[in-house]
Design a protein around this motif. Structure first.
Motif, PDB file in Angstrom:
ATOM      1  N   GLU A  52      55.258  31.339  -4.670  1.00 53.25           N
ATOM      2  CA  GLU A  52      54.991  32.307  -5.731  1.00 53.25           C
ATOM      3  C   GLU A  52      53.754  31.926  -6.531  1.00 53.25           C
ATOM      4  N   ILE A  53      53.557  30.622  -6.762  1.00 57.50           N
ATOM      5  CA  ILE A  53      52.353  30.168  -7.451  1.00 57.50           C
ATOM      6  C   ILE A  53      51.115  30.533  -6.641  1.00 57.50           C
ATOM      7  N   GLY A  54      51.186  30.333  -5.321  1.00 57.65           N
ATOM      8  CA  GLY A  54      50.062  30.697  -4.463  1.00 57.65           C
ATOM      9  C   GLY A  54      49.784  32.192  -4.480  1.00 57.65           C
ATOM     10  N   GLU A  55      50.842  32.997  -4.437  1.00 59.03           N
ATOM     11  CA  GLU A  55      50.664  34.449  -4.475  1.00 59.03           C
ATOM     12  C   GLU A  55      50.089  34.905  -5.806  1.00 59.03           C
ATOM     13  N   LEU A  56      50.540  34.284  -6.900  1.00 60.99           N
ATOM     14  CA  LEU A  56      50.005  34.626  -8.215  1.00 60.99           C
ATOM     15  C   LEU A  56      48.532  34.226  -8.326  1.00 60.99           C
ATOM     16  N   SER A  57      48.163  33.102  -7.725  1.00 62.63           N
ATOM     17  CA  SER A  57      46.759  32.677  -7.729  1.00 62.63           C
ATOM     18  C   SER A  57      45.891  33.677  -6.963  1.00 62.63           C
ATOM     19  N   TYR A  58      46.379  34.125  -5.818  1.00 66.22           N
ATOM     20  CA  TYR A  58      45.649  35.141  -5.045  1.00 66.22           C
ATOM     21  C   TYR A  58      45.553  36.448  -5.832  1.00 66.22           C
ATOM     22  N   PHE A  59      46.639  36.796  -6.510  1.00 70.75           N
ATOM     23  CA  PHE A  59      46.670  38.011  -7.340  1.00 70.75           C
ATOM     24  C   PHE A  59      45.642  37.915  -8.461  1.00 70.75           C
ATOM     25  N   THR A  60      45.532  36.738  -9.076  1.00 69.48           N
ATOM     26  CA  THR A  60      44.557  36.525 -10.143  1.00 69.48           C
ATOM     27  C   THR A  60      43.135  36.623  -9.603  1.00 69.48           C
ATOM     28  N   ALA A  61      42.873  36.028  -8.424  1.00 68.41           N
ATOM     29  CA  ALA A  61      41.546  36.119  -7.820  1.00 68.41           C
ATOM     30  C   ALA A  61      41.205  37.574  -7.486  1.00 68.41           C
ATOM     31  N   ARG A  62      42.193  38.317  -7.033  1.00 65.35           N
ATOM     32  CA  ARG A  62      41.978  39.733  -6.740  1.00 65.35           C
ATOM     33  C   ARG A  62      41.654  40.515  -8.013  1.00 65.35           C
ATOM     34  N   PHE A  63      42.296  40.145  -9.113  1.00 69.07           N
ATOM     35  CA  PHE A  63      42.015  40.791 -10.399  1.00 69.07           C
ATOM     36  C   PHE A  63      40.559  40.576 -10.795  1.00 69.07           C
ATOM     37  N   PHE A  64      40.093  39.338 -10.760  1.00 73.56           N
ATOM     38  CA  PHE A  64      38.712  39.050 -11.153  1.00 73.56           C
ATOM     39  C   PHE A  64      37.711  39.673 -10.181  1.00 73.56           C
ATOM     40  N   ASN A  65      38.107  39.852  -8.948  1.00 69.43           N
ATOM     41  CA  ASN A  65      37.232  40.502  -7.971  1.00 69.43           C
ATOM     42  C   ASN A  65      37.077  41.998  -8.255  1.00 69.43           C
ATOM     43  N   ASN A  66      38.108  42.609  -8.841  1.00 69.11           N
ATOM     44  CA  ASN A  66      38.082  44.048  -9.102  1.00 69.11           C
ATOM     45  C   ASN A  66      37.619  44.415 -10.507  1.00 69.11           C
ATOM     46  N   VAL A  67      37.716  43.485 -11.433  1.00 68.20           N
ATOM     47  CA  VAL A  67      37.479  43.834 -12.835  1.00 68.20           C
ATOM     48  C   VAL A  67      36.015  44.204 -13.108  1.00 68.20           C
ATOM     49  N   PHE A  68      35.076  43.661 -12.331  1.00 63.60           N
ATOM     50  CA  PHE A  68      33.667  43.923 -12.583  1.00 63.60           C
ATOM     51  C   PHE A  68      33.084  44.968 -11.641  1.00 63.60           C
ATOM     52  N   LYS A  69      33.910  45.546 -10.793  1.00 60.90           N
ATOM     53  CA  LYS A  69      33.424  46.532  -9.828  1.00 60.90           C
ATOM     54  C   LYS A  69      33.705  47.949 -10.326  1.00 60.90           C
ATOM     55  N   PRO A  70      32.727  48.847 -10.240  1.00 61.38           N
ATOM     56  CA  PRO A  70      32.996  50.248 -10.593  1.00 61.38           C
ATOM     57  C   PRO A  70      33.882  50.891  -9.526  1.00 61.38           C
ATOM     58  N   PRO A  71      34.549  52.000  -9.830  1.00 54.63           N
ATOM     59  CA  PRO A  71      34.536  52.692 -11.128  1.00 54.63           C
ATOM     60  C   PRO A  71      35.421  51.978 -12.154  1.00 54.63           C
ATOM     61  N   PHE A  72      35.062  52.161 -13.439  1.00 54.07           N
ATOM     62  CA  PHE A  72      35.810  51.535 -14.519  1.00 54.07           C
ATOM     63  C   PHE A  72      36.727  52.575 -15.163  1.00 54.07           C
TER      64      PHE A  72
END
Length: 260
Positions: A17-37
């Motif tokens: 679960e820690i690994g999945e949450l880490s991947y989820f967090t990386a996915r969040f940062f990958n999407n947060v700066f990409k349009p559309p916003f």
């Protein structure tokens, strides 16, 4: 042997679960700066999570200020140091008590709400329908909510701190006949740059942790409607544990930084 195997299975599930949450967090940062916003949805979530948590945070802060002053005043009176009450309460609330208590309140109110909302959307296949229709559900549902909590929590901490200090002032006003101006002059004289900035910075991390854990638990909810309640409950427990870990690391880093 069966008990050892059970512990090993639980530990393995926790690490997964820690690994999945880490991947989820990386996915969040990958999407947060990409349009559309999704600015409109972000604003709506900020209102829902900030404005609707204001009363609960305010009541909690007010009670904390009252209780902390009532409990501490007799001890300070024994040592003839009651004049230090505003300074002690101000530093305690701004540095530690205000941010962590506000974050815990928001973990219960906001984290569980996000987990239940996204969990119900998952089990009713609304998220799957968004994926089929070509919409990016992760960006619309997860990024907006996690960002909203990250932005709103520091503001809620400021409000909670102010109301807690006002509650402490009321006790001092009744018990010690201290004026409003004198009390808050002592509070602000005791606060330094190193008290306010670390507390503000870690509040952003508290908000991010609450948002990500709530979204993670709800987004990957399983086992039908029964899983919705489990997602909401585990979001609160997991985010609360994470808050204490982040708080410990923040205090440790701050202590090392000012010890140089």
């Amino acid at each position: 042997m069966s008990g050892f195997g059970n512990i090993r299975a639980q530990l393995k599930a926790f690490l997964v679960e820690i690994g999945e949450l880490s991947y989820f967090t990386a996915r969040f940062f990958n999407n947060v700066f990409k349009p559309p916003f999704e600015l409109k949805e972000l604003w709506r979530q900020c209102y829902n999570m900030g404005n609707r948590s204001l009363v609960l945070v305010g009541i909690t802060g007010f009670i904390i200020g009252l209780v902390l002053t009532l409990q501490t005043r007799p001890t300070l009176m024994e040592f003839g140091a009651v004049s230090w009450m505003p300074s002690m309460v101000g530093i305690s609330i701004v540095r530690e008590i205000g941010p962590i208590i506000t974050a815990l309140v928001c973990a219960g109110r906001i984290g569980s709400g996000i987990g239940a909302e996204l969990g119900s959307m998952r089990v009713t296949e609304q998220i799957d329908a968004m994926e089929v229709s070509g919409t990016n559900p992760f960006k619309y549902l997860v990024v907006t909510r996690a960002l909203a909590v990250t932005l709103m929590l520091p503001l809620l901490v400021v409000v909670g701190d102010a109301i807690a200090l006002f509650g402490s002032f009321l006790v001092e006003s009744v018990k010690g006949n201290v004026s409003f101006v004198l009390y808050f002059n002592k509070v602000f004289d005791s606060l330094e740059f190193g008290d306010i900035v670390p507390a503000t910075i870690k509040s952003f991390f508290f908000g991010l942790a609450i948002g990500l854990v709530g979204c993670f638990k709800g987004y990957y909810c399983k086992k039908g409607t029964a899983g919705v309640g489990k997602a909401a409950n585990s979001a609160v427990v997991f985010s609360s544990l994470l808050l204490f870990i982040i708080d410990f690391m923040a205090v440790l880093v701050t202590d090392i930084f000012y010890g140089l």
